[in-house]
Design an enzyme around this catalytic site. Structure first.
Site, mmCIF file in Angstrom:
data_model
loop_
_atom_site.group_PDB
_atom_site.id
_atom_site.type_symbol
_atom_site.label_atom_id
_atom_site.label_comp_id
_atom_site.label_asym_id
_atom_site.label_seq_id
_atom_site.Cartn_x
_atom_site.Cartn_y
_atom_site.Cartn_z
ATOM 1 N N TYR A 58 0.852 -1.178 0.020
ATOM 2 C CA TYR A 58 0.070 -0.079 -0.221
ATOM 3 C C TYR A 58 0.748 1.261 -0.123
ATOM 4 O O TYR A 58 1.662 1.451 1.161
ATOM 5 C CB TYR A 58 -0.892 -0.111 1.150
ATOM 6 C CG TYR A 58 -2.015 -1.305 1.134
ATOM 7 C CD1 TYR A 58 -2.056 -1.765 0.009
ATOM 8 C CD2 TYR A 58 -2.357 -1.548 2.670
ATOM 9 C CE1 TYR A 58 -2.910 -2.976 0.317
ATOM 10 C CE2 TYR A 58 -3.091 -2.791 2.607
ATOM 11 C CZ TYR A 58 -3.447 -3.485 1.421
ATOM 12 O OH TYR A 58 -4.526 -4.466 1.597
ATOM 13 N N HIS A 124 0.470 -12.118 1.076
ATOM 14 C CA HIS A 124 -0.653 -11.384 0.383
ATOM 15 C C HIS A 124 -1.287 -12.027 -0.816
ATOM 16 O O HIS A 124 -2.357 -11.693 -1.138
ATOM 17 C CB HIS A 124 -0.105 -9.716 0.182
ATOM 18 C CG HIS A 124 -1.056 -8.710 0.071
ATOM 19 N ND1 HIS A 124 -0.567 -7.500 -0.107
ATOM 20 C CD2 HIS A 124 -2.265 -8.716 -0.244
ATOM 21 C CE1 HIS A 124 -1.770 -6.684 -0.097
ATOM 22 N NE2 HIS A 124 -2.511 -7.590 -0.377
ATOM 23 N N LEU A 205 -17.491 -3.605 1.318
ATOM 24 C CA LEU A 205 -18.546 -2.609 0.765
ATOM 25 C C LEU A 205 -18.698 -2.620 -0.711
ATOM 26 O O LEU A 205 -18.814 -1.562 -1.355
ATOM 27 C CB LEU A 205 -18.371 -1.357 1.429
ATOM 28 C CG LEU A 205 -18.582 -1.396 3.088
ATOM 29 C CD1 LEU A 205 -18.493 0.043 3.516
ATOM 30 C CD2 LEU A 205 -19.925 -2.097 3.587
ATOM 31 N N GLY A 208 -16.718 0.402 -2.043
ATOM 32 C CA GLY A 208 -17.363 1.742 -2.037
ATOM 33 C C GLY A 208 -18.744 1.501 -2.877
ATOM 34 O O GLY A 208 -19.673 2.500 -2.471
ATOM 35 N N GLY A 212 -22.604 3.011 -1.894
ATOM 36 C CA GLY A 212 -23.523 4.369 -2.538
ATOM 37 C C GLY A 212 -22.489 5.552 -2.514
ATOM 38 O O GLY A 212 -22.719 6.550 -3.071
#
Length: 336
Positions: A58, A124, A205, A208, A212
Site C-alpha cells: 500500500y 498477500h 462494501l 465503495g 453508494g
C-alpha cells in the site's frame, strides 16, 4: 477509548469490525491529506477499533509509515496486521514469495511501522513459482525470531489453506467478501471454520460502490477501480441498478446500505471479521454502528436473495489481477 463487540483471530481478540487502511495511501482516489488520514486513524482507535490492516504494497510502504508515525504510541491498544509477497519490485507491483524476499520485506515493514513485532503477518498472494510450504516456512522462522505473532493468507483457496495449515496453524484468511463477491462461500469459508482460522473480509462494501459512495461510480483517472470490469460500462449501469435495490432494502430497515452489507457479513459466522476502509470519520462511525443493533434473519436473507452468485455484472478483477489470486470460482463465473 470505548469498547466494541469482539471476535477472535488466532490468539487475538479484536473489534468485530476492523479498519482496512489501504485507501488512505493507495489505489483509490481521492486520497486524504496526511493530517486527515492521521486524524481518522486516531479516531478509529478512540471509538474502539482494535484491528488495523495494512501491507507493504500500500503506497509501496507509505501506508505502513502512516501507521508507524500515527498509532505506535498506543501500540498496546490494538492488533496490527500487515502483509508481504505482493509489493514493489523494480518500481512496479509484483510477486515474490521466496523465503529471502519475505525475510527482507518483513524487516522493511518492521522499520516502517516502527515496531519490533507484527501481530498478524499475511502472505498477500500466492506466488505460483514458490511452494506455499516454503513461503509459510519463512513466516514460521519470523515467529521463532519473535518478529511475528501469527500467520495469515490472502486471496487463497481452501486447498492452499490446508497445505499451509499443515506447516503451521493459519490464524486468518483474508479475501474479498461482500454481497457481490460470494466466492468464499464455495469452499474457503467452511474450511476456515473447520480449521479454526478467522476469515477477514476485505472490500466488504464492494470497493465503495455497494455503500453508494459517489466516488466509486465516478472514478478519477488513476483510480485502480477504473481497471475493474464491474466499474466499467456496460457493467457499471447494470450493477448500479442492483445496488439501488440494496438501498431500497436498507431504507426499509432504516439503515445505510453499508450497515446492511456489514450485518450480512457478520451473520455469516462468528469467525468472520469485516475490515471496511474509509477516508471519512462520519462513515466510519456509521459502519461501527452496525454492531449496536439486532438484524432480523429475514433482512439478511433478502440480501442473499438479491445477490445471487451471478447477479453482479462483469468479472471482479481485470485479467492480470485475476491471474494473481488463488481463490475458488463458481461455475460460469466471468473471469476476463
Amino acid at each position: 477509548m470505548t469498547s466494541l463487540p469482539t471476535r477472535n483471530i488466532g490468539p487475538f481478540t479484536v473489534s468485530a469490525i476492523g479498519l482496512g487502511c489501504m485507501n488512505l495511501s493507495h489505489a483509490y482516489l481521492p486520497r486524504p491529506d496526511a493530517a486527515d488520514a492521521e486524524r481518522l486513524l486516531r479516531h478509529a482507535l478512540d471509538v474502539g477499533v482494535t484491528f488495523f490492516d495494512t501491507a507493504a504494497l500500500y503506497g509501496f510502504g507509505a501506508n505502513e509509515e502512516l501507521l508507524g508515525r500515527t498509532l505506535m504510541d498506543r501500540r498496546d491498544e490494538f492488533t496490527l496486521a500487515s502483509k508481504c509477497v505482493l509489493g514493489e519490485i523494480d518500481g512496479k507491483r509484483g510477486l515474490d514469495g521466496s523465503p529471502a524476499a519475505i525475510t527482507r520485506v518483513l524487516e522493511d515493514s518492521l522499520r516502517r511501522l516502527k515496531v519490533d513485532y507484527i501481530d498478524l503477518y499475511y502472505l498477500h498472494r500466492l506466488d505460483p513459482k514458490v511452494p506455499i510450504e516454503e513461503s509459510v516456512g519463512a513466516l514460521v522462522r519470523g515467529i521463532e525470531a519473535g518478529k511475528i505473532g501469527a500467520i495469515g493468507l490472502s486471496e487463497m483457496s481452501a486447498a492452499t489453506l490446508r497445505r499451509a495449515h499443515a506447516v503451521h496453524p493459519i490464524a486468518a484468511m483474508q479475501t474479498e467478501y461482500s454481497p457481490w463477491v460470494r466466492n468464499p462461500e464455495i469452499a474457503v469459508l467452511d474450511a476456515c471454520a473447520e480449521l479454526g482460522t478467522a476469515f477477514v473480509a476485505f472490500s466488504p462494501l464492494g470497493r465503495g460502490l455497494l455503500a453508494g459512495n459517489p466516488n466509486a461510480a465516478n472514478l478519477l483517472p488513476g483510480d485502480i477501480r477504473g481497471s475493474m470490469p464491474r466499474f466499467q460500462q456496460p457493467h457499471l449501469e447494470a450493477n448500479l441498478q442492483l445496488i439501488a435495490q440494496l438501498k431500497g432494502l436498507a431504507d426499509q430497515a432504516d439503515c445505510t446500505a453499508a450497515q446492511l452489507c456489514l450485518a450480512w457479513l457478520l451473520a455469516k459466522g462468528d469467525h468472520v471479521v469485516p475490515i471496511p476502509g474509509t477516508t471519512s470519520i462520519a462513515h466510519l462511525d456509521k459502519d461501527l454502528a452496525t454492531l449496536s443493533r439486532a438484524w432480523p434473519a429475514d433482512l439478511i436473507a433478502a440480501v442473499d436473495d438479491l445477490f445471487s452468485f451471478d447477479a453482479p455484472s462483469g468479472p471482479r478483477y481485470p485479467r492480470e489481477a485475476q491471474a494473481q489470486v488463488d481463490t475458488e470460482t463458481w461455475a460460469g463465473e466471468p473471469l476476463v
